[in-house]
Design a protein around this motif. Structure first.
Motif, PDB file in Angstrom:
ATOM      1  N   ALA B  49      45.038  50.072  41.746  1.00 51.62           N
ATOM      2  CA  ALA B  49      44.253  49.137  40.753  1.00 51.62           C
ATOM      3  C   ALA B  49      44.338  49.680  39.144  1.00 51.62           C
ATOM      4  N   PHE B  50      44.805  51.155  39.301  1.00 51.91           N
ATOM      5  CA  PHE B  50      44.969  51.594  37.892  1.00 51.91           C
ATOM      6  C   PHE B  50      46.182  51.563  37.414  1.00 51.91           C
ATOM      7  N   PHE B  67      41.286  46.250  34.845  1.00 50.19           N
ATOM      8  CA  PHE B  67      39.802  45.823  34.963  1.00 50.19           C
ATOM      9  C   PHE B  67      39.412  45.326  33.809  1.00 50.19           C
ATOM     10  N   GLU B  68      40.174  45.649  32.413  1.00 52.17           N
ATOM     11  CA  GLU B  68      39.732  44.948  31.291  1.00 52.17           C
ATOM     12  C   GLU B  68      40.319  43.704  31.348  1.00 52.17           C
ATOM     13  N   ARG B  69      41.556  43.436  31.754  1.00 55.77           N
ATOM     14  CA  ARG B  69      42.014  42.090  32.022  1.00 55.77           C
ATOM     15  C   ARG B  69      41.076  41.167  33.086  1.00 55.77           C
ATOM     16  N   LEU B  70      40.789  41.815  34.161  1.00 56.62           N
ATOM     17  CA  LEU B  70      39.708  41.128  34.982  1.00 56.62           C
ATOM     18  C   LEU B  70      38.398  40.653  34.475  1.00 56.62           C
ATOM     19  N   ALA B  71      37.988  41.695  33.388  1.00 53.59           N
ATOM     20  CA  ALA B  71      36.595  41.155  32.647  1.00 53.59           C
ATOM     21  C   ALA B  71      36.877  39.830  31.836  1.00 53.59           C
ATOM     22  N   HIS B  72      38.131  39.846  31.474  1.00 49.82           N
ATOM     23  CA  HIS B  72      38.387  38.758  30.476  1.00 49.82           C
ATOM     24  C   HIS B  72      39.084  37.345  30.888  1.00 49.82           C
ATOM     25  N   ASP B  73      39.422  37.511  32.521  1.00 47.73           N
ATOM     26  CA  ASP B  73      40.101  36.548  33.200  1.00 47.73           C
ATOM     27  C   ASP B  73      39.318  35.466  33.825  1.00 47.73           C
ATOM     28  N   GLY B  74      39.028  34.197  33.057  1.00 50.80           N
ATOM     29  CA  GLY B  74      38.223  33.323  33.475  1.00 50.80           C
ATOM     30  C   GLY B  74      38.314  32.972  34.776  1.00 50.80           C
ATOM     31  N   LEU B  75      39.639  32.855  35.262  1.00 55.29           N
ATOM     32  CA  LEU B  75      39.978  32.758  36.798  1.00 55.29           C
ATOM     33  C   LEU B  75      39.042  33.786  37.970  1.00 55.29           C
ATOM     34  N   PHE B  76      39.186  34.808  37.361  1.00 54.04           N
ATOM     35  CA  PHE B  76      38.441  36.044  38.418  1.00 54.04           C
ATOM     36  C   PHE B  76      36.756  35.558  38.379  1.00 54.04           C
ATOM     37  N   ALA B 275      43.173  45.339  41.866  1.00 51.94           N
ATOM     38  CA  ALA B 275      41.869  45.480  41.034  1.00 51.94           C
ATOM     39  C   ALA B 275      40.960  44.390  41.497  1.00 51.94           C
ATOM     40  N   VAL B 276      41.484  43.270  41.905  1.00 51.58           N
ATOM     41  CA  VAL B 276      40.753  42.138  42.486  1.00 51.58           C
ATOM     42  C   VAL B 276      40.003  42.833  43.862  1.00 51.58           C
ATOM     43  N   ALA B 277      40.847  43.405  44.420  1.00 53.03           N
ATOM     44  CA  ALA B 277      40.275  43.917  45.896  1.00 53.03           C
ATOM     45  C   ALA B 277      39.395  44.895  45.676  1.00 53.03           C
TER      46      ALA B 277
END
Lengths: 302, 300
Positions: B49-50, B67-76, B275-277
């Protein structure tokens, strides 16, 4: 030893608590619903059973309908039935190959899960060795970890070891079964130490004690657990989807899911589903008690 | 205590050593399997995840990038929302249906075995295989829209409707699972002392009062147990989504489990998928801790 019956093993063993139909409660209950309550109960149960069984009925009828299209404008009345869909799905032996794969995946896994988890369960229940508690609780702790988080690294490990599209790559990673180990430990704890010590005094080796005393006493739980491991593998989808992708390595579940994406007529895919479900249903017909016991056990003890 | 010989008198050091060796030998095969296929992948999942990882290219450390990408990912956030809605829709209904049916088949009567067997049948059925018929059932020509159409309610396919698609998935999950939960409830119901209810009946308590004041409190631990396992299960929902909607229509059934699969095995972005997991894992942990707390308070 042969005189030792199941009930001698003490009340802690899960198999002693039949879930669905306990003896002694079969008489007419004093608070069985009467009058309006009884009618309402009947209606609710009938609606429930219709909702539960209707999909199976629809699946079988539609799989027998002559139909080339994706959807069914026709009715569910079983007229003009044909076996064409079955002929089509079985043609080329693809489904038979998938069934054999599924059988191998399920069968081999059952044998090894039962053997390895009963061995580990025996050690956890009856032996003292350094690190025992740490190991045992780490096993159990893994039950809390969602399957998905280990899925990707597991795939990487298997892929790095050239295990993709191989039977061992498919099977070996599924053998580390915490729940089975836990259930075996619980059951073996109920076996009296005196019995094992007596054999030890008679000069039996550790292996003999395990193979000839412990395992035979575990028969009821081995049967139930084995059935459940089999069922779990038979229905497994995500792991085979990821690891066994080539057409000749697929399972019934992944194969038939693939058929649907190929846009074969739905009636053909349904025939495939019926073929894939039939063995499990036949087994259920004959060993219903073991299925329900397994569910209760894994639910209550896991 | 492991054995009578060891417990009865001070065991000799040799005997203990022998016992430890035997114990270790019996647990070793399972331990090796666990190290290789459970613990290592678990740590690996945390590590992946890192960074960025591809099967050919190896691992590159990226810190918190994923995780930064995750936070800005509307799909997530969308998939998180879908997953939560799915959980809120399906779990309470599932547990309620299971408890209701368990109460109905609790007593012995003619045909009770048939109902118990019928309700359990979907549990042993693969949802992937059953999915084939459920696609039809919820399609425009299928049983459910036609049935509702005949009484003047909504018509048209559920699986192409962005609100009803997730309801259809939930319905299939409930269909496939309530028999299992029903058995758990039944097992608990059998443990309630019959005398309790008989005494209440002598005192003139009706069916509803007996249920409200005797059965329901006795079932509380089961409610929480089922709540925990069903919430954890629903967070990971995948099979029915994969087969019935593929995450559609327009991502209306795009759950966390599906996003993870998509990222890992369609785009081969193992780091991001991990990271999603990890987010999924954190969610499961928090929910089980919260439920644990409520459970502990409830049992006081």
């Amino acid at each position: 030893m042969s005189t030792l019956t199941q009930t001698d093993l003490g009340p802690t063993t899960p198999a002693d608590q039949p879930a669905a139909a306990p003896p002694g409660r079969t008489g007419r209950s004093p608070f069985a619903p009467q009058g309006v309550g009884r009618v309402l109960t009947g209606i609710l149960l009938t609606v429930g059973a219709l909702a539960t069984l209707f999909p199976f009925y629809a699946m079988v009828v539609l799989s027998l309908k002559p139909n080339g299209g994706l959807f069914f404008p026709g009715s569910l009345v079983p007229n003009d039935l044909t076996l064409d869909n079955y002929a089509r799905v079985l043609q080329g032996n693809q489904v038979i190959r998938w069934a054999l794969n599924t059988l191998l995946y399920s069968g081999i896994s059952v044998v090894f899960v039962l053997l390895l988890s009963s061995m580990a369960g025996y050690a956890f229940a009856k032996k003292r060795f350094p690190g025992k508690n740490v190991i045992f609780w780490s096993f159990l702790g893994m039950l809390m970890v969602p399957y998905h988080i280990t899925l990707i690294p597991l795939f990487v490990i298997v892929a790095k070891a050239d295990g993709v599209n191989t039977y061992w790559g498919l099977i070996v990673p599924t053998l580390a079964n915490a729940q089975a180990t836990f259930l075996m430990r619980q059951f073996i704890r109920g076996i009296p130490d005196e019995l094992l010590d007596a054999a030890r005094v008679d000069g039996a080796s550790e292996f003999r004690i395990f193979a000839q005393i412990v395992l035979p006493l575990c028969k009821p739980i081995l049967a139930t657990l084995g059935l459940f491991v089999f069922l779990w593998h038979w229905n497994d989808f995500l792991w085979p989807l990821v690891v066994a992708q080539s057409p000749e390595m697929q399972m019934l579940t992944t194969g038939i899911a693939g058929l649907m994406q190929d846009k074969v007529p739905m009636s053909v895919a349904m025939a495939g589903s019926v073929v894939a479900l039939a063995p499990i249903f036949v087994a259920y017909l004959f060993a219903q008690r073991h299925f329900t016991e397994g569910a209760t056990m894994s639910g209550l003890k896991g | 205590m492991a054995s009578l010989l060891a417990a009865g008198r001070p065991a000799s050091r040799r005997l203990r050593r022998r016992e430890a060796l035997v114990g270790a030998a019996f647990v070793l095969p399972m331990l090796v399997l666990f190290l290789l296929f459970r613990f290592a992948p678990f740590l690996g999942g945390l590590g992946l995840a890192f960074g960025k990882y591809t099967l050919g290219g190896g691992f590159r450390w990226k810190g918190l990038d994923n995780f930064e990408r995750l936070a800005h990912d509307g799909l997530f956030w969308h998939s998180l929302k879908v997953t939560l809605i799915y959980t809120v829709v399906s779990v309470p209904v599932l547990v309620a249906v299971a408890v209701g049916m368990a109460l109905l088949v609790r007593r012995s009567f003619r045909g009770v075995r048939f109902f118990r067997a019928a309700f359990f049948l979907p549990v042993i059925t693969s949802l992937v295989l059953a999915g084939v018929v459920f696609i039809w059932i919820f399609s425009a020509d299928g049983a459910v829209p036609r049935l509702l159409g005949s009484i003047g309610l909504s018509e048209g396919s559920w699986l192409t409707n962005d609100v009803l698609a997730i309801v259809a998935i939930a319905a299939v999950a409930i269909w496939g699972r309530f028999g299992f939960d029903m058995l758990i409830v039944l097992a608990r119901l059998q443990d309630i002392p019959r005398e309790l209810e008989e005494a209440a009946m002598m005192d003139g308590a009706g069916a509803w009062q007996r249920f409200r004041h005797i059965t329901l409190p006795q079932l509380r631990p089961v409610f929480f147990f089922l709540g925990v396992i069903e919430v954890i299960g629903s967070f990971q929902v995948f099979d029915a989504v994969y087969i019935m909607t593929g995450g559609g229509p327009v991502k209306a059934t795009y759950t966390l489990g599906y996003m993870l699969y998509d990222q890992a095995f369609k785009f081969f972005d193992f780091g991001y998928a991990s990271a999603v997991a990890l987010a999924l894992f954190a969610l499961v942990l928090v929910i089980s801790l919260v439920q644990r707390l409520i459970l502990d308070r409830g049992s006081d």
